[in-house]
Write a protein that holds these residues in place. Sequence first.
Motif, PDB file in Angstrom:
ATOM      1  N   ALA A   1       0.813  -1.221   0.000  1.00  0.00           N
ATOM      2  CA  ALA A   1       0.000   0.000   0.000  1.00  0.00           C
ATOM      3  C   ALA A   1       0.847   1.271   0.000  1.00  0.00           C
ATOM      4  O   ALA A   1       0.298   2.376  -0.088  1.00  0.00           O
ATOM      5  N   ILE A   2       2.160   1.132   0.108  1.00  0.00           N
ATOM      6  CA  ILE A   2       3.050   2.297   0.109  1.00  0.00           C
ATOM      7  C   ILE A   2       3.446   2.603  -1.329  1.00  0.00           C
ATOM      8  O   ILE A   2       3.951   1.732  -2.030  1.00  0.00           O
ATOM      9  N   PRO A   3       3.232   3.841  -1.790  1.00  0.00           N
ATOM     10  CA  PRO A   3       3.434   4.146  -3.205  1.00  0.00           C
ATOM     11  C   PRO A   3       4.887   4.432  -3.602  1.00  0.00           C
ATOM     12  O   PRO A   3       5.146   5.190  -4.520  1.00  0.00           O
ATOM     13  N   PHE A   4       5.826   3.838  -2.912  1.00  0.00           N
ATOM     14  CA  PHE A   4       7.237   3.930  -3.292  1.00  0.00           C
ATOM     15  C   PHE A   4       7.938   2.715  -2.693  1.00  0.00           C
ATOM     16  O   PHE A   4       7.373   2.013  -1.854  1.00  0.00           O
ATOM     17  N   GLU A   5       9.157   2.445  -3.138  1.00  0.00           N
ATOM     18  CA  GLU A   5       9.896   1.293  -2.617  1.00  0.00           C
ATOM     19  C   GLU A   5      10.376   1.631  -1.214  1.00  0.00           C
ATOM     20  O   GLU A   5      11.361   2.354  -1.033  1.00  0.00           O
ATOM     21  N   ALA A   6       9.685   1.102  -0.205  1.00  0.00           N
ATOM     22  CA  ALA A   6       9.854   1.601   1.157  1.00  0.00           C
ATOM     23  C   ALA A   6      10.925   0.882   1.964  1.00  0.00           C
ATOM     24  O   ALA A   6      11.561   1.501   2.819  1.00  0.00           O
ATOM     25  N   PHE A   7      11.114  -0.414   1.722  1.00  0.00           N
ATOM     26  CA  PHE A   7      11.987  -1.195   2.596  1.00  0.00           C
ATOM     27  C   PHE A   7      12.943  -2.080   1.802  1.00  0.00           C
ATOM     28  O   PHE A   7      12.573  -2.663   0.788  1.00  0.00           O
ATOM     29  N   ASP A   8      14.150  -2.185   2.329  1.00  0.00           N
ATOM     30  CA  ASP A   8      15.124  -3.114   1.774  1.00  0.00           C
ATOM     31  C   ASP A   8      14.899  -4.525   2.288  1.00  0.00           C
ATOM     32  O   ASP A   8      15.359  -5.498   1.675  1.00  0.00           O
ATOM     33  N   LEU A   9      14.186  -4.630   3.414  1.00  0.00           N
ATOM     34  CA  LEU A   9      14.085  -5.912   4.095  1.00  0.00           C
ATOM     35  C   LEU A   9      12.849  -5.927   4.981  1.00  0.00           C
ATOM     36  O   LEU A   9      12.468  -4.889   5.539  1.00  0.00           O
ATOM     37  N   ILE A  10      12.233  -7.104   5.113  1.00  0.00           N
ATOM     38  CA  ILE A  10      11.148  -7.305   6.072  1.00  0.00           C
ATOM     39  C   ILE A  10      11.535  -8.463   6.983  1.00  0.00           C
ATOM     40  O   ILE A  10      11.856  -9.554   6.514  1.00  0.00           O
ATOM     41  N   VAL A  11      11.517  -8.215   8.288  1.00  0.00           N
ATOM     42  CA  VAL A  11      11.665  -9.266   9.288  1.00  0.00           C
ATOM     43  C   VAL A  11      10.306  -9.400   9.967  1.00  0.00           C
ATOM     44  O   VAL A  11       9.822  -8.453  10.594  1.00  0.00           O
ATOM     45  N   SER A  12       9.693 -10.558   9.837  1.00  0.00           N
ATOM     46  CA  SER A  12       8.341 -10.762  10.356  1.00  0.00           C
ATOM     47  C   SER A  12       8.341 -11.755  11.507  1.00  0.00           C
ATOM     48  O   SER A  12       9.323 -12.461  11.750  1.00  0.00           O
ATOM     49  N   GLY A  13       7.217 -11.804  12.206  1.00  0.00           N
ATOM     50  CA  GLY A  13       7.115 -12.662  13.375  1.00  0.00           C
ATOM     51  C   GLY A  13       7.249 -14.137  13.081  1.00  0.00           C
ATOM     52  O   GLY A  13       7.652 -14.911  13.956  1.00  0.00           O
ATOM     53  N   ASP A  14       6.908 -14.542  11.858  1.00  0.00           N
ATOM     54  CA  ASP A  14       7.031 -15.949  11.490  1.00  0.00           C
ATOM     55  C   ASP A  14       8.378 -16.277  10.853  1.00  0.00           C
ATOM     56  O   ASP A  14       8.557 -17.366  10.304  1.00  0.00           O
ATOM     57  N   SER A  15       9.345 -15.337  10.954  1.00  0.00           N
ATOM     58  CA  SER A  15      10.668 -15.588  10.390  1.00  0.00           C
ATOM     59  C   SER A  15      11.759 -15.607  11.458  1.00  0.00           C
ATOM     60  O   SER A  15      12.939 -15.762  11.129  1.00  0.00           O
ATOM     61  N   VAL A  16      11.377 -15.434  12.727  1.00  0.00           N
ATOM     62  CA  VAL A  16      12.361 -15.453  13.815  1.00  0.00           C
ATOM     63  C   VAL A  16      11.949 -16.490  14.861  1.00  0.00           C
ATOM     64  O   VAL A  16      10.775 -16.834  14.987  1.00  0.00           O
ATOM     65  N   GLU A  17      12.930 -16.963  15.603  1.00  0.00           N
ATOM     66  CA  GLU A  17      12.659 -17.932  16.671  1.00  0.00           C
ATOM     67  C   GLU A  17      12.111 -17.234  17.915  1.00  0.00           C
ATOM     68  O   GLU A  17      11.249 -17.761  18.609  1.00  0.00           O
ATOM     69  N   ASN A  18      12.650 -16.055  18.202  1.00  0.00           N
ATOM     70  CA  ASN A  18      12.305 -15.328  19.415  1.00  0.00           C
ATOM     71  C   ASN A  18      11.664 -13.986  19.070  1.00  0.00           C
ATOM     72  O   ASN A  18      12.262 -13.158  18.386  1.00  0.00           O
ATOM     73  N   ALA A  19      10.447 -13.771  19.563  1.00  0.00           N
ATOM     74  CA  ALA A  19       9.724 -12.528  19.299  1.00  0.00           C
ATOM     75  C   ALA A  19      10.218 -11.413  20.225  1.00  0.00           C
ATOM     76  O   ALA A  19      10.931 -11.658  21.208  1.00  0.00           O
ATOM     77  N   LYS A  20       9.853 -10.175  19.888  1.00  0.00           N
ATOM     78  CA  LYS A  20      10.080  -9.078  20.822  1.00  0.00           C
ATOM     79  C   LYS A  20       9.400  -9.438  22.147  1.00  0.00           C
ATOM     80  O   LYS A  20       8.333 -10.047  22.125  1.00  0.00           O
ATOM     81  N   PRO A  21      10.006  -9.155  23.291  1.00  0.00           N
ATOM     82  CA  PRO A  21      11.108  -8.227  23.583  1.00  0.00           C
ATOM     83  C   PRO A  21      12.515  -8.793  23.390  1.00  0.00           C
ATOM     84  O   PRO A  21      13.485  -8.117  23.738  1.00  0.00           O
ATOM     85  N   HIS A  22      12.647 -10.009  22.895  1.00  0.00           N
ATOM     86  CA  HIS A  22      13.982 -10.545  22.595  1.00  0.00           C
ATOM     87  C   HIS A  22      14.623  -9.683  21.509  1.00  0.00           C
ATOM     88  O   HIS A  22      13.935  -9.192  20.605  1.00  0.00           O
ATOM     89  N   PRO A  23      15.940  -9.508  21.549  1.00  0.00           N
ATOM     90  CA  PRO A  23      16.603  -8.664  20.537  1.00  0.00           C
ATOM     91  C   PRO A  23      16.723  -9.299  19.160  1.00  0.00           C
ATOM     92  O   PRO A  23      17.104  -8.615  18.193  1.00  0.00           O
ATOM     93  N   GLU A  24      16.407 -10.591  19.026  1.00  0.00           N
ATOM     94  CA  GLU A  24      16.631 -11.283  17.751  1.00  0.00           C
ATOM     95  C   GLU A  24      16.050 -10.564  16.537  1.00  0.00           C
ATOM     96  O   GLU A  24      16.730 -10.456  15.499  1.00  0.00           O
ATOM     97  N   PRO A  25      14.801 -10.054  16.573  1.00  0.00           N
ATOM     98  CA  PRO A  25      14.266  -9.426  15.363  1.00  0.00           C
ATOM     99  C   PRO A  25      15.124  -8.272  14.858  1.00  0.00           C
ATOM    100  O   PRO A  25      15.385  -8.172  13.637  1.00  0.00           O
ATOM    101  N   TYR A  26      15.590  -7.418  15.750  1.00  0.00           N
ATOM    102  CA  TYR A  26      16.401  -6.281  15.320  1.00  0.00           C
ATOM    103  C   TYR A  26      17.815  -6.700  14.931  1.00  0.00           C
ATOM    104  O   TYR A  26      18.382  -6.167  13.961  1.00  0.00           O
ATOM    105  N   LEU A  27      18.378  -7.655  15.646  1.00  0.00           N
ATOM    106  CA  LEU A  27      19.697  -8.151  15.275  1.00  0.00           C
ATOM    107  C   LEU A  27      19.649  -8.838  13.909  1.00  0.00           C
ATOM    108  O   LEU A  27      20.585  -8.709  13.107  1.00  0.00           O
ATOM    109  N   THR A  28      18.559  -9.541  13.636  1.00  0.00           N
ATOM    110  CA  THR A  28      18.393 -10.183  12.332  1.00  0.00           C
ATOM    111  C   THR A  28      18.352  -9.147  11.218  1.00  0.00           C
ATOM    112  O   THR A  28      18.986  -9.312  10.162  1.00  0.00           O
ATOM    113  N   ALA A  29      17.615  -8.071  11.444  1.00  0.00           N
ATOM    114  CA  ALA A  29      17.528  -7.017  10.428  1.00  0.00           C
ATOM    115  C   ALA A  29      18.898  -6.417  10.132  1.00  0.00           C
ATOM    116  O   ALA A  29      19.276  -6.249   8.963  1.00  0.00           O
ATOM    117  N   ALA A  30      19.653  -6.096  11.179  1.00  0.00           N
ATOM    118  CA  ALA A  30      20.974  -5.498  10.970  1.00  0.00           C
ATOM    119  C   ALA A  30      21.911  -6.460  10.246  1.00  0.00           C
ATOM    120  O   ALA A  30      22.641  -6.063   9.325  1.00  0.00           O
TER     121      ALA A  30
END
Length: 224
Positions: free
Chosen positions: A125-154
């Motif tokens: 729904a975003i009318p421009f190329e908004a993100f280089d990457l998506i990290v979603s809840g079904d792609s990590v072992e540990n959800a927030k508040p664990h740091p894994e989602p942000y560490l995975t993105a970096a």
Amino acid sequence: MTTRLPAAVLWDMDGTLVDTEQYWMAAETELMEAFGLPWSHDDALELVGSGLWDGAAYFQAKGVDLDADTIVNRLTERVREQLEEHGVPWRPGARELLQALREASVPTALVTMSVRSMADDIVAAIPFEAFDLIVSGDSVENAKPHPEPYLTAATQLGVDIVDCVAIEDSPTGLASAHASGAIALAVPNFIPLDGLPAAALWPTLDGTTVDDVAALLTIREVTA
């Protein structure tokens, strides 16, 4: 013009980029009512920012007699139906800041505990190329508040997390961002974020600029 930009800006989705918490709360209420169980606004606030499977366990403990995957799928599909019916409710200033970051060639990632299919709906729904990457809840072992989602993105962006800014609207999300080593930016929505670990607390993203975000790196250096 700023002399130093973040290595990347990492965005939470629900409540930060889009004001979908209201849709989640409606879906949760419908789920509980279907089982004849009580559900209050305060109950809903308990789940803001949580991983979907953590939320499923919470519903099971409250008496919802469904397996976790069924709960996650049922809630997600109901939210997607509301998005289709009512449209995407953007948070003030979020798309504008996101676009400005893209124009400044700052890498961006969407770091959400929603499932990938819903994240894809929002990004489409975003009318421009908004993100280089998506990290979603079904792609990590540990959800927030664990740091894994942000560490995975970096890691996947190939940048150092300590040079990244993470934008969050919930205590759970801020805890994840802070634990990862990112520069956590708190922008409250439903829940006050005063006193929580964050480099800055902004009441809104409306009117904010790339320079404002870049200044957070300087704040960290001065206060380190």
